[in-house]
Design an enzyme around this catalytic site. Structure first.
Site, PDB file in Angstrom:
ATOM      1  N   LYS A   1      12.692  -2.734  -1.322  1.00 28.41           N
ATOM      2  CA  LYS A   1      12.002  -4.025  -1.204  1.00 28.41           C
ATOM      3  C   LYS A   1      10.714  -3.861  -0.397  1.00 28.41           C
ATOM      4  O   LYS A   1      10.562  -2.908   0.369  1.00 28.41           O
ATOM      5  CB  LYS A   1      12.933  -5.070  -0.582  1.00 28.41           C
ATOM      6  CG  LYS A   1      13.330  -4.788   0.828  1.00 28.41           C
ATOM      7  CD  LYS A   1      14.438  -5.738   1.282  1.00 28.41           C
ATOM      8  CE  LYS A   1      14.691  -5.515   2.752  1.00 28.41           C
ATOM      9  NZ  LYS A   1      15.969  -6.054   3.199  1.00 28.41           N
TER      10      LYS A   1
ATOM     11  N   TYR B   1     -15.151  -3.681  20.227  1.00 26.22           N
ATOM     12  CA  TYR B   1     -15.202  -5.105  20.616  1.00 26.22           C
ATOM     13  C   TYR B   1     -14.814  -5.287  22.075  1.00 26.22           C
ATOM     14  O   TYR B   1     -13.836  -4.708  22.546  1.00 26.22           O
ATOM     15  CB  TYR B   1     -14.243  -5.918  19.754  1.00 26.22           C
ATOM     16  CG  TYR B   1     -14.784  -6.205  18.374  1.00 26.22           C
ATOM     17  CD1 TYR B   1     -15.863  -7.082  18.208  1.00 26.22           C
ATOM     18  CD2 TYR B   1     -14.229  -5.605  17.257  1.00 26.22           C
ATOM     19  CE1 TYR B   1     -16.358  -7.345  16.938  1.00 26.22           C
ATOM     20  CE2 TYR B   1     -14.723  -5.867  15.988  1.00 26.22           C
ATOM     21  CZ  TYR B   1     -15.788  -6.740  15.843  1.00 26.22           C
ATOM     22  OH  TYR B   1     -16.287  -6.996  14.597  1.00 26.22           O
TER      23      TYR B   1
HETATM   24  C1  LIG Z   1      16.904  -4.987   3.664  1.00 24.71           C
HETATM   25  C2  LIG Z   1      18.293  -5.016   3.220  1.00 24.71           C
HETATM   26  C3  LIG Z   1      19.089  -3.854   3.287  1.00 24.71           C
HETATM   27  C4  LIG Z   1      18.637  -2.567   3.920  1.00 24.71           C
HETATM   28  O1  LIG Z   1      18.772  -2.638   5.321  1.00 24.71           O
HETATM   29  P1  LIG Z   1      18.421  -1.388   6.240  1.00 24.71           P
HETATM   30  O2  LIG Z   1      18.767  -1.821   7.594  1.00 24.71           O
HETATM   31  O3  LIG Z   1      16.962  -1.138   6.083  1.00 24.71           O
HETATM   32  O4  LIG Z   1      19.223  -0.247   5.734  1.00 24.71           O
HETATM   33  C5  LIG Z   1      20.361  -3.927   2.750  1.00 24.71           C
HETATM   34  N1  LIG Z   1      20.831  -5.075   2.205  1.00 24.71           N
HETATM   35  C6  LIG Z   1      20.101  -6.205   2.163  1.00 24.71           C
HETATM   36  C7  LIG Z   1      20.698  -7.426   1.574  1.00 24.71           C
HETATM   37  C8  LIG Z   1      18.815  -6.225   2.672  1.00 24.71           C
HETATM   38  O5  LIG Z   1      18.095  -7.351   2.635  1.00 24.71           O
END
Ligand SMILES: *Cc1c(COP(=O)(O)O)cnc(C)c1O
Length: 343
Positions: free
Chosen positions: A33, A252
């Site tokens: 994701k 800056y």
């Molecule tokens: C983001 C997510 C994961 C992965 O989690 P990590 O801590 O990065 O391993 C797994 N399941 C869901 C539903 C998520 O949203």
């Protein structure tokens, strides 16, 4: 613009550690994701496929489309549109209200709320969900939950685990009653997977590995987590070099002042690229020992180096500490238009 290098050996090292813990490559779903936590969704998908991972988890249908050639099984966590999906796509049902939007023949994973209280249906509604999905002629291919704090020392992890095992029992009972196939069960993110003493005993079909894939885990020693290897490094090229005279300042607000004559170069990355803004309140040293001087600008920053290209980080833990955040946010912030190269 800067470039991001992806270290294939390190990625494979992490995927190997994850697969061993999960007992096989078949039991790993790589979480891609948000542009693979900023690493590049297509690049990480290709490499994970080359390694032998068959399952992936993404946020949207658009993301699933981008990587569909690399996986035989893709879970979509937050489907934003409901239309007919490919048979390799499985969509998450986050609320009972969405049941009637689900098209016939869709593969659906029911999300169970075991305590995070963000998404998912309650255990008491499992039967309603299953009956509703059947009426909709959807295939119930999975049931899952998510931990709110598997990386923290508290009882949450055990509490949620217990609730999910009740949910699993209930799903099995209902499926047997209705002559339905038993769906896939999954509950572990990275830290939950590595916290499990014995993943096999949990009797689940796969684990969803996000942050561990990219080389990070909250390394609280009490959990005995393995050392993983960061996959991403960020590199910037030199735009200009000058001598900063004693008492001249740079950037800056002029917040870095030279205490004696020194060489300073400007490099082509800034907070506009997602390299979160450092300022005079932070001392940040690059892996080679250079200092980021004063305030980071939108498109560039200054460093006491003359090298053509500098590595800004090859491990984001230090930056996460400085910015009072988690490793996830540092990598996720890097913009999609930065070139990703595999080494
Ligand atoms: C983001 C997510 C994961 C992965 O989690 P990590 O801590 O990065 O391993 C797994 N399941 C869901 C539903 C998520 O949203």
């Amino acid at each position: 613009m800067a470039r991001i290098l992806l270290n294939k050996d390190n990625l494979f090292y992490n995927l190997e550690a994850i697969s061993q813990k999960a007992t096989s490559k078949e039991k790993v779903a790589v979480v891609l994701k948000d542009n693979a936590y900023g690493h590049g969704i297509v690049e990480i998908a290709k490499l994970s496929c080359e390694f032998g991972i068959k399952k992936a988890v993404v946020r949207s249908v658009e993301d699933a489309q981008k990587i569909k050639d690399y996986f035989s099984y893709i879970l979509i966590l937050a489907p934003n549109v409901f239309h007919n999906y490919s048979h390799t796509f499985h969509i998450a049902l986050n609320t009972l209200e969405n049941i009637e939007k689900i098209p016939q023949n869709s593969n659906v994973h029911i999300k169970i709320d075991t305590g995070m209280h963000r998404n998912g249906i309650s255990i008491d509604d499992i039967e309603v969900a299953i009956l509703g999905l059947l009426k909709q002629k959807a295939n119930i291919t999975g049931v899952f939950t998510h931990h709110k704090g598997a990386d923290e020392l508290s009882t949450n992890f055990f509490f949620q685990k217990e609730l999910f095992s009740k949910a699993k029992a209930k799903v099995k009972e209902i499926c047997e009653k209705l002559f339905l196939p038993i769906p896939a069960f999954h509950s572990c993110n990275s830290s939950a997977l590595f916290r499990e003493k014995n993943f096999e005993e949990l009797n689940e079909d796969f684990a969803r590995a996000g942050i561990a894939t990219y080389g990070y885990l909250e390394d609280d020693l009490q959990f005995n987590f393995p050392k993983l290897k960061p996959v991403m490094s960020l590199w910037a090229s030199k735009m200009a070099t000058r001598t900063l005279k004693k008492n001249q300042s740079v950037g800056y607000g002029g917040k870095f002042t030279a205490s004696s004559d020194m060489i300073v170069s400007t490099y082509n990355v800034g907070y506009g690229d997602g390299f979160l803004r450092l300022n005079e309140n932070h001392n940040y040293t690059t892996p080679k020992g250079f200092q980021v001087l004063g305030r980071v600008s939108m498109d560039n920053l200054s460093i006491n180096s003359e090298e053509e290209e500098v590595c800004l980080f090859d491990d984001v833990r230090e930056l996460a500490k400085i910015h009072n955040t988690i490793t996830y946010e540092i990598t996720c912030s890097l913009k999609e238009n930065i070139k990703r190269e595999i080494i």
